[in-house]
Design a protein around this motif. Structure first.
Motif, mmCIF file in Angstrom:
data_model
loop_
_atom_site.group_PDB
_atom_site.id
_atom_site.type_symbol
_atom_site.label_atom_id
_atom_site.label_comp_id
_atom_site.label_asym_id
_atom_site.label_seq_id
_atom_site.Cartn_x
_atom_site.Cartn_y
_atom_site.Cartn_z
ATOM 1 N N ALA A 169 0.835 -1.207 0.000
ATOM 2 C CA ALA A 169 0.000 0.000 0.000
ATOM 3 C C ALA A 169 0.869 1.257 0.000
ATOM 4 O O ALA A 169 1.956 1.267 0.567
ATOM 5 N N ASP A 170 0.356 2.299 -0.635
ATOM 6 C CA ASP A 170 1.032 3.599 -0.580
ATOM 7 C C ASP A 170 0.623 4.361 0.671
ATOM 8 O O ASP A 170 1.391 5.153 1.202
ATOM 9 N N PHE A 171 -0.599 4.109 1.111
ATOM 10 C CA PHE A 171 -1.113 4.735 2.333
ATOM 11 C C PHE A 171 -1.853 3.695 3.169
ATOM 12 O O PHE A 171 -2.542 2.834 2.620
ATOM 13 N N LEU A 172 -1.708 3.837 4.483
ATOM 14 C CA LEU A 172 -2.542 3.069 5.403
ATOM 15 C C LEU A 172 -3.312 4.066 6.253
ATOM 16 O O LEU A 172 -2.762 5.095 6.652
ATOM 17 N N VAL A 173 -4.551 3.744 6.515
ATOM 18 C CA VAL A 173 -5.334 4.571 7.432
ATOM 19 C C VAL A 173 -5.905 3.675 8.522
ATOM 20 O O VAL A 173 -6.385 2.573 8.250
ATOM 21 N N GLY A 174 -5.801 4.145 9.757
ATOM 22 C CA GLY A 174 -6.344 3.404 10.891
ATOM 23 C C GLY A 174 -7.222 4.296 11.738
ATOM 24 O O GLY A 174 -7.186 5.520 11.621
ATOM 25 N N SER A 175 -8.001 3.655 12.594
ATOM 26 C CA SER A 175 -8.887 4.410 13.480
ATOM 27 C C SER A 175 -8.520 4.129 14.927
ATOM 28 O O SER A 175 -8.532 2.979 15.362
ATOM 29 N N GLY A 176 -8.201 5.181 15.668
ATOM 30 C CA GLY A 176 -7.857 5.019 17.088
ATOM 31 C C GLY A 176 -9.033 4.515 17.892
ATOM 32 O O GLY A 176 -8.909 3.580 18.681
ATOM 33 N N HIS A 177 -10.198 5.125 17.675
ATOM 34 C CA HIS A 177 -11.366 4.760 18.490
ATOM 35 C C HIS A 177 -12.054 3.498 17.992
ATOM 36 O O HIS A 177 -12.899 2.943 18.668
ATOM 37 N N LYS A 178 -11.711 3.045 16.794
ATOM 38 C CA LYS A 178 -12.300 1.789 16.313
ATOM 39 C C LYS A 178 -11.477 0.592 16.758
ATOM 40 O O LYS A 178 -12.036 -0.410 17.203
ATOM 41 N N SER A 179 -10.158 0.704 16.645
ATOM 42 C CA SER A 179 -9.343 -0.509 16.820
ATOM 43 C C SER A 179 -8.029 -0.318 17.579
ATOM 44 O O SER A 179 -7.226 -1.240 17.643
ATOM 45 N N PHE A 180 -7.814 0.833 18.170
ATOM 46 C CA PHE A 180 -6.501 1.124 18.758
ATOM 47 C C PHE A 180 -6.631 1.514 20.229
ATOM 48 O O PHE A 180 -5.807 2.253 20.767
ATOM 49 N N ALA A 181 -7.670 1.039 20.892
ATOM 50 C CA ALA A 181 -7.868 1.289 22.331
ATOM 51 C C ALA A 181 -7.664 2.754 22.691
ATOM 52 O O ALA A 181 -6.979 3.093 23.646
ATOM 53 N N SER A 182 -8.299 3.622 21.899
ATOM 54 C CA SER A 182 -8.081 5.059 22.064
ATOM 55 C C SER A 182 -9.402 5.823 22.055
ATOM 56 O O SER A 182 -10.401 5.346 21.523
ATOM 57 N N PRO A 183 -9.373 7.027 22.637
ATOM 58 C CA PRO A 183 -10.610 7.825 22.686
ATOM 59 C C PRO A 183 -10.948 8.431 21.337
ATOM 60 O O PRO A 183 -10.099 8.533 20.453
ATOM 61 N N ALA A 184 -12.186 8.852 21.167
ATOM 62 C CA ALA A 184 -12.601 9.525 19.935
ATOM 63 C C ALA A 184 -12.474 11.033 20.113
ATOM 64 O O ALA A 184 -12.752 11.541 21.195
ATOM 65 N N PRO A 185 -12.079 11.754 19.067
ATOM 66 C CA PRO A 185 -11.642 11.179 17.802
ATOM 67 C C PRO A 185 -10.136 10.934 17.802
ATOM 68 O O PRO A 185 -9.379 11.710 18.337
ATOM 69 N N SER A 186 -9.733 9.841 17.173
ATOM 70 C CA SER A 186 -8.308 9.587 16.965
ATOM 71 C C SER A 186 -8.135 8.623 15.802
ATOM 72 O O SER A 186 -8.989 7.776 15.567
ATOM 73 N N GLY A 187 -7.063 8.792 15.090
ATOM 74 C CA GLY A 187 -6.805 7.950 13.927
ATOM 75 C C GLY A 187 -5.375 8.101 13.463
ATOM 76 O O GLY A 187 -4.598 8.869 14.040
ATOM 77 N N ILE A 188 -5.056 7.349 12.417
ATOM 78 C CA ILE A 188 -3.683 7.301 11.917
ATOM 79 C C ILE A 188 -3.712 7.380 10.401
ATOM 80 O O ILE A 188 -4.551 6.738 9.765
ATOM 81 N N VAL A 189 -2.800 8.159 9.833
ATOM 82 C CA VAL A 189 -2.566 8.082 8.388
ATOM 83 C C VAL A 189 -1.078 7.887 8.196
ATOM 84 O O VAL A 189 -0.266 8.606 8.775
ATOM 85 N N ALA A 190 -0.723 6.855 7.429
ATOM 86 C CA ALA A 190 0.686 6.541 7.206
ATOM 87 C C ALA A 190 0.946 6.493 5.713
ATOM 88 O O ALA A 190 0.062 6.150 4.922
ATOM 89 N N SER A 191 2.170 6.818 5.337
ATOM 90 C CA SER A 191 2.514 6.942 3.913
ATOM 91 C C SER A 191 3.906 6.377 3.655
ATOM 92 O O SER A 191 4.743 6.339 4.558
ATOM 93 N N THR A 192 4.120 5.950 2.416
ATOM 94 C CA THR A 192 5.488 5.616 2.001
ATOM 95 C C THR A 192 6.216 6.932 1.746
ATOM 96 O O THR A 192 5.578 7.975 1.572
ATOM 97 N N LYS A 193 7.551 6.848 1.662
ATOM 98 C CA LYS A 193 8.282 8.110 1.468
ATOM 99 C C LYS A 193 7.995 8.738 0.111
ATOM 100 O O LYS A 193 8.037 9.948 -0.042
ATOM 101 N N GLU A 194 7.611 7.900 -0.868
ATOM 102 C CA GLU A 194 7.298 8.421 -2.204
ATOM 103 C C GLU A 194 6.148 9.428 -2.173
ATOM 104 O O GLU A 194 6.104 10.352 -2.969
ATOM 105 N N TRP A 195 5.213 9.228 -1.273
ATOM 106 C CA TRP A 195 4.031 10.092 -1.233
ATOM 107 C C TRP A 195 4.029 11.078 -0.079
ATOM 108 O O TRP A 195 3.196 11.986 -0.031
ATOM 109 N N ALA A 196 4.954 10.907 0.852
ATOM 110 C CA ALA A 196 4.936 11.710 2.076
ATOM 111 C C ALA A 196 5.061 13.210 1.779
ATOM 112 O O ALA A 196 4.380 14.031 2.404
#
Ligand code: PLP
Length: 394
Positions: free
Chosen positions: A208-235
């Motif tokens: 993947a070029d990007f991954l997106v995650g949700s803190g409050h859905k799957s990361f034992a975290s309060p809402a709102p929280s989330g993650i966006v990750a990228s390869t260096k090509e797209w960063a």
């Protein structure tokens, strides 16, 4: 004490009940995250030690910068940022890559927030049809790309597919889709709202070029929280820094990132994510056990005559859609409480989280329940069936 103030009651669902709500279990806080919520609850609490160059992900105390580096590593990506929910991750990527009229390939089981992110950027969603098992395949994705190309004369700007969808909790062929994306040279965002934080995920392995995650859905975290990750090509594109200069004052704001609007997820929400991170790193190693538990539960559930599982079997995820039209719904049709008879029976057994009143198709999620709770749940479904004269197949 039952209320925080007059009309805000204390919430004790997780303490008093077995909660099988489809979207809640993965976001249940760790004790460490709870402590972080209290200690860092004040507004700009993370700014105590903010020093030049003044950006959230550069703060060293508490170790926010280190967390960002480790998070990227944990996901097998080059760069990671925290955002207020997976939806803000889609938005950052889509708004960077998509212009008015551009097509974006999504799944026929795409989450509504993916639609909205595309709409916000002026793009147009193009859905990949599902196969007969409700799975998005690489072949169907390639076919859709060809269709879009023929219809619009242009390739789609982005492919955004859910690793596990919100409807069935089915796993989609994101590895194969990543290969297709590479062949067409289209960036691929893998939506891991239901997978980052509960199972091992490696963006490089997926391709993947990007991954997106949700803190409050799957990361034992309060809402709102989330993650966006990228390869260096797209960063450099998605995390581009501001170029704007004030016409009167000539002010510039250095390394603030445009899509992040400078600093993103501040205060308690971020520190709670960080506080849960060690537990997350540990718990993803035990995903197999979570899958064994839901499969055991579904085996027991299917012994109730008329019950069906609509999600793929065997289960690969704890989120599961079931169909009780030919069992519990038959009872509901003549019961004075209608569909609520089922919720009543569950609640009497200290089980909550199914959609109240629903007895046809509904979803449950067993993530994080103990084996004892799983066995109890299986027994409870069968006990309710027996009570109303529904057969249990041995
Ligand atoms: C829950 C969910 C989202 C939205 O996540 P937020 O963090 O609430 O923005 C997106 N996609 C899928 C597949 C989801 O299940």
């Amino acid at each position: 004490m039952r209320n925080i103030i007059d009309d805000i009651e204390i919430r004790a669902r997780e303490e008093l009940f077995i909660n099988i709500h489809p979207i809640q279990p993965g976001g249940r806080l760790t004790p460490e995250a709870m402590k972080a919520m209290i200690a860092y609850g004040d507004g700009y609490s993370t700014c105590d030690w903010c020093r030049k160059p003044f950006r959230l992900d550069k703060i060293k105390r508490p170790p926010i910068e280190e967390f960002h580096i480790e998070l990227a590593e944990f996901l097998g990506m080059d760069q990671a940022r925290v955002v207020p929910g997976a939806r803000r991750g889609f938005q950052a990527v889509v708004s960077s890559l998509v212009e008015k009229g551009d097509s974006v390939i999504v799944s026929s089981l795409a989450h509504y927030t993916e639609f909205l992110a595309v709409e916000d950027a002026g793009g147009i969603v193009k859905e990949v049809p599902l196969n007969e098992k409700n799975i998005v395949t690489a072949e169907a994705t390639a076919r859709k790309i060809e269709e879009v190309k023929k219809e619009t004369g242009k390739l789609p700007k982005l492919i955004m597919i859910d690793h596990f969808d919100y409807m069935f909790g089915n796993e989609h062929d994101v590895y194969g889709i990543a290969k297709v994306a590479k062949e067409y040279d289209i960036p691929f965002l893998c939506n891991c709202a239901y997978s980052i934080g509960v199972m091992p995920i490696n963006g490089k392995e997926i391709g993947a070029d990007f991954l997106v995650g949700s803190g409050h859905k799957s990361f034992a975290s309060p809402a709102p929280s989330g993650i966006v990750a990228s390869t260096k090509e797209w960063a450099d594109i998605v995390f581009r820094t501001t170029q704007m200069i004030g016409d009167v004052t000539k002010r510039k704001f250095g390394i603030k990132e445009v899509e992040m609007l400078g600093c993103t997820l501040m205060g308690a929400n971020l520190i709670a994510m960080m506080a849960s991170f060690p537990a997350i790193k540990e718990r993803v190693k035990h995903w197999d056990e979570e899958v064994r538990k839901i499969n055991y539960l579904m085996d027991e559930f299917l012994k109730i005559e008329g019950n069906k599982v609509l999600s793929e079997m065997p289960r690969k995820h704890t989120l599961t859609k079931v169909d009780t039209t030919e069992s519990f719904d038959k009872i509901a049709r003549t019961h004075k409480r209608r569909g609520f008879f089922f919720s009543d029976e569950l609640r009497d057994r200290k089980i909550v989280g199914e959609f109240a009143g629903a007895t046809r198709t509904w979803k449950l999620n067993t993530y994080g329940l103990t084996w004892d709770q799983i066995r109890y749940l299986a027994q409870a479904f069968q006990d309710i069936a027996k009570k109303y004269g529904i057969n249990i197949i041995k």
